[in-house]
Design a protein around this motif. Structure first.
Motif, PDB file in Angstrom:
ATOM      1  N   VAL A 192      44.738  37.782  39.502  1.00  0.00           N
ATOM      2  CA  VAL A 192      43.546  37.756  38.504  1.00  0.00           C
ATOM      3  C   VAL A 192      42.275  37.427  39.436  1.00  0.00           C
ATOM      4  O   VAL A 192      41.329  37.918  39.101  1.00  0.00           O
ATOM      5  CB  VAL A 192      43.944  36.533  37.476  1.00  0.00           C
ATOM      6  CG1 VAL A 192      42.825  36.432  36.742  1.00  0.00           C
ATOM      7  CG2 VAL A 192      45.094  37.054  36.771  1.00  0.00           C
ATOM      8  N   ALA A 193      42.474  36.352  40.216  1.00  0.00           N
ATOM      9  CA  ALA A 193      41.338  35.940  40.886  1.00  0.00           C
ATOM     10  C   ALA A 193      41.705  35.351  42.338  1.00  0.00           C
ATOM     11  O   ALA A 193      42.920  34.743  42.312  1.00  0.00           O
ATOM     12  CB  ALA A 193      40.487  35.086  40.012  1.00  0.00           C
ATOM     13  N   ALA A 194      40.850  35.458  43.350  1.00  0.00           N
ATOM     14  CA  ALA A 194      41.486  34.864  44.480  1.00  0.00           C
ATOM     15  C   ALA A 194      39.880  34.414  45.248  1.00  0.00           C
ATOM     16  O   ALA A 194      38.851  34.796  45.232  1.00  0.00           O
ATOM     17  CB  ALA A 194      41.888  35.751  45.605  1.00  0.00           C
ATOM     18  N   THR A 195      39.895  33.286  45.991  1.00  0.00           N
ATOM     19  CA  THR A 195      38.915  32.787  46.761  1.00  0.00           C
ATOM     20  C   THR A 195      39.216  32.251  48.166  1.00  0.00           C
ATOM     21  O   THR A 195      40.494  31.879  48.356  1.00  0.00           O
ATOM     22  CB  THR A 195      38.498  31.292  45.891  1.00  0.00           C
ATOM     23  OG1 THR A 195      37.047  30.896  46.637  1.00  0.00           O
ATOM     24  CG2 THR A 195      39.161  30.360  45.648  1.00  0.00           C
ATOM     25  N   SER A 196      38.299  32.298  48.992  1.00  0.00           N
ATOM     26  CA  SER A 196      38.684  31.787  50.391  1.00  0.00           C
ATOM     27  C   SER A 196      38.487  30.303  50.580  1.00  0.00           C
ATOM     28  O   SER A 196      38.196  29.639  49.544  1.00  0.00           O
ATOM     29  CB  SER A 196      37.547  32.441  51.482  1.00  0.00           C
ATOM     30  OG  SER A 196      36.377  32.106  51.033  1.00  0.00           O
ATOM     31  N   TRP A 197      38.652  29.672  51.614  1.00  0.00           N
ATOM     32  CA  TRP A 197      38.492  28.272  51.754  1.00  0.00           C
ATOM     33  C   TRP A 197      37.348  27.773  51.455  1.00  0.00           C
ATOM     34  O   TRP A 197      37.055  26.702  50.866  1.00  0.00           O
ATOM     35  CB  TRP A 197      39.083  27.785  53.147  1.00  0.00           C
ATOM     36  CG  TRP A 197      38.621  26.371  53.490  1.00  0.00           C
ATOM     37  CD1 TRP A 197      37.612  26.081  54.279  1.00  0.00           C
ATOM     38  CD2 TRP A 197      39.172  25.286  53.221  1.00  0.00           C
ATOM     39  NE1 TRP A 197      37.540  24.725  54.548  1.00  0.00           N
ATOM     40  CE2 TRP A 197      38.560  24.008  53.636  1.00  0.00           C
ATOM     41  CE3 TRP A 197      40.323  24.970  52.239  1.00  0.00           C
ATOM     42  CZ2 TRP A 197      38.883  23.032  53.502  1.00  0.00           C
ATOM     43  CZ3 TRP A 197      40.447  23.726  52.192  1.00  0.00           C
ATOM     44  CH2 TRP A 197      39.880  22.639  52.640  1.00  0.00           C
ATOM     45  N   GLY A 198      36.265  28.562  51.852  1.00  0.00           N
ATOM     46  CA  GLY A 198      34.848  28.155  51.675  1.00  0.00           C
ATOM     47  C   GLY A 198      34.262  28.447  50.405  1.00  0.00           C
ATOM     48  O   GLY A 198      33.092  27.954  49.911  1.00  0.00           O
ATOM     49  N   GLY A 199      35.104  29.071  49.739  1.00  0.00           N
ATOM     50  CA  GLY A 199      34.645  29.394  48.067  1.00  0.00           C
ATOM     51  C   GLY A 199      33.987  30.539  47.980  1.00  0.00           C
ATOM     52  O   GLY A 199      33.617  31.190  46.972  1.00  0.00           O
ATOM     53  N   GLY A 200      33.837  31.618  49.087  1.00  0.00           N
ATOM     54  CA  GLY A 200      33.162  32.684  48.940  1.00  0.00           C
ATOM     55  C   GLY A 200      34.148  34.076  49.160  1.00  0.00           C
ATOM     56  O   GLY A 200      35.381  33.877  49.094  1.00  0.00           O
ATOM     57  N   GLY A 201      33.408  35.269  49.072  1.00  0.00           N
ATOM     58  CA  GLY A 201      34.424  36.317  48.893  1.00  0.00           C
ATOM     59  C   GLY A 201      35.603  36.539  47.882  1.00  0.00           C
ATOM     60  O   GLY A 201      36.515  36.810  48.004  1.00  0.00           O
ATOM     61  N   ILE A 202      34.766  36.025  46.698  1.00  0.00           N
ATOM     62  CA  ILE A 202      35.453  35.815  45.556  1.00  0.00           C
ATOM     63  C   ILE A 202      35.944  37.253  45.061  1.00  0.00           C
ATOM     64  O   ILE A 202      35.243  38.289  45.103  1.00  0.00           O
ATOM     65  CB  ILE A 202      35.125  35.085  44.611  1.00  0.00           C
ATOM     66  CG1 ILE A 202      34.823  33.613  44.810  1.00  0.00           C
ATOM     67  CG2 ILE A 202      35.640  35.253  43.126  1.00  0.00           C
ATOM     68  CD1 ILE A 202      34.287  32.690  43.919  1.00  0.00           C
ATOM     69  N   TYR A 203      37.250  37.442  44.538  1.00  0.00           N
ATOM     70  CA  TYR A 203      37.941  38.490  43.989  1.00  0.00           C
ATOM     71  C   TYR A 203      38.288  38.344  42.764  1.00  0.00           C
ATOM     72  O   TYR A 203      38.680  37.328  42.361  1.00  0.00           O
ATOM     73  CB  TYR A 203      39.205  39.100  44.675  1.00  0.00           C
ATOM     74  CG  TYR A 203      39.850  40.166  44.076  1.00  0.00           C
ATOM     75  CD1 TYR A 203      40.937  39.805  43.220  1.00  0.00           C
ATOM     76  CD2 TYR A 203      39.546  41.362  44.388  1.00  0.00           C
ATOM     77  CE1 TYR A 203      41.542  40.717  42.483  1.00  0.00           C
ATOM     78  CE2 TYR A 203      40.353  42.509  43.703  1.00  0.00           C
ATOM     79  CZ  TYR A 203      41.363  42.179  42.699  1.00  0.00           C
ATOM     80  OH  TYR A 203      41.966  43.316  41.868  1.00  0.00           O
ATOM     81  N   TYR A 204      37.748  39.305  41.752  1.00  0.00           N
ATOM     82  CA  TYR A 204      38.245  39.375  40.263  1.00  0.00           C
ATOM     83  C   TYR A 204      38.816  40.667  40.190  1.00  0.00           C
ATOM     84  O   TYR A 204      38.222  41.821  40.245  1.00  0.00           O
ATOM     85  CB  TYR A 204      37.222  38.973  39.399  1.00  0.00           C
ATOM     86  CG  TYR A 204      36.349  37.719  39.503  1.00  0.00           C
ATOM     87  CD1 TYR A 204      35.224  37.335  40.073  1.00  0.00           C
ATOM     88  CD2 TYR A 204      37.353  36.402  38.932  1.00  0.00           C
ATOM     89  CE1 TYR A 204      34.704  36.271  40.102  1.00  0.00           C
ATOM     90  CE2 TYR A 204      36.720  35.503  39.019  1.00  0.00           C
ATOM     91  CZ  TYR A 204      35.482  35.111  39.621  1.00  0.00           C
ATOM     92  OH  TYR A 204      35.089  33.938  39.646  1.00  0.00           O
ATOM     93  N   ALA A 205      39.954  40.554  39.301  1.00  0.00           N
ATOM     94  CA  ALA A 205      40.477  41.936  38.830  1.00  0.00           C
ATOM     95  C   ALA A 205      39.340  42.412  37.962  1.00  0.00           C
ATOM     96  O   ALA A 205      38.749  41.668  37.114  1.00  0.00           O
ATOM     97  CB  ALA A 205      41.922  41.682  37.926  1.00  0.00           C
ATOM     98  N   ASP A 206      39.291  43.806  37.832  1.00  0.00           N
ATOM     99  CA  ASP A 206      38.362  44.423  36.636  1.00  0.00           C
ATOM    100  C   ASP A 206      38.417  43.890  35.446  1.00  0.00           C
ATOM    101  O   ASP A 206      37.319  43.857  34.548  1.00  0.00           O
ATOM    102  CB  ASP A 206      38.740  46.051  36.832  1.00  0.00           C
ATOM    103  CG  ASP A 206      37.958  46.521  38.211  1.00  0.00           C
ATOM    104  OD1 ASP A 206      38.313  47.511  38.226  1.00  0.00           O
ATOM    105  OD2 ASP A 206      37.242  45.915  38.745  1.00  0.00           O
TER     106      ASP A 206
END
Length: 124
Positions: free
Chosen positions: A48-62
């Protein structure tokens, strides 16, 4: 070992909101990626969603873009999933997952630890 505990699931009407919380305990890595997955009955577990350690590069499912927001508080070893404008098709068991990789991770096999899941049910 790392333990992940999700809370915040429940029953909500369509258009409503819920906030899921996942807290990690036990052995924790210096930096790690976090993600939220969901699995509806008879379907595969999807990211559904993912984030890196720093909180950037966030991914969301469409399917959740513009409605869901992932965030994290590293000092508390906690990741959140704010879910707004919920739809019946969002009904599923939601799982949080932790990866020893500090980057954003979008492949389920690259997550090392999983929570037990929390049920989210959206009524029409």
């Amino acid at each position: 070992q790392v333990q992940l505990v999700e809370t915040g699931g429940g029953l909500v009407q369509a258009g409503g909101s819920l906030r899921l919380t996942c807290t990690a305990s036990g052995r924790t890595f210096n930096s790690y990626g976090m993600g939220w997955f969901r699995q509806a009955p008879g379907k595969e577990r999807d990211l559904v969603a993912a984030t890196s350690w720093g909180g950037g590069g966030i991914y969301y499912a469409d399917s959740v873009k513009g409605r869901f927001t992932i965030s994290r508080d590293n000092a508390k070893n906690t990741v959140y999933l704010q879910m707004n404008s919920l739809k019946p098709e969002d009904t599923a068991v939601y799982y949080c997952a932790l990866s020893s990789r500090y980057t954003r991770v979008v492949v389920a096999a690259q997550y090392d630890y999983w929570g037990q899941g929390t049920q989210v049910t959206v009524s029409s």
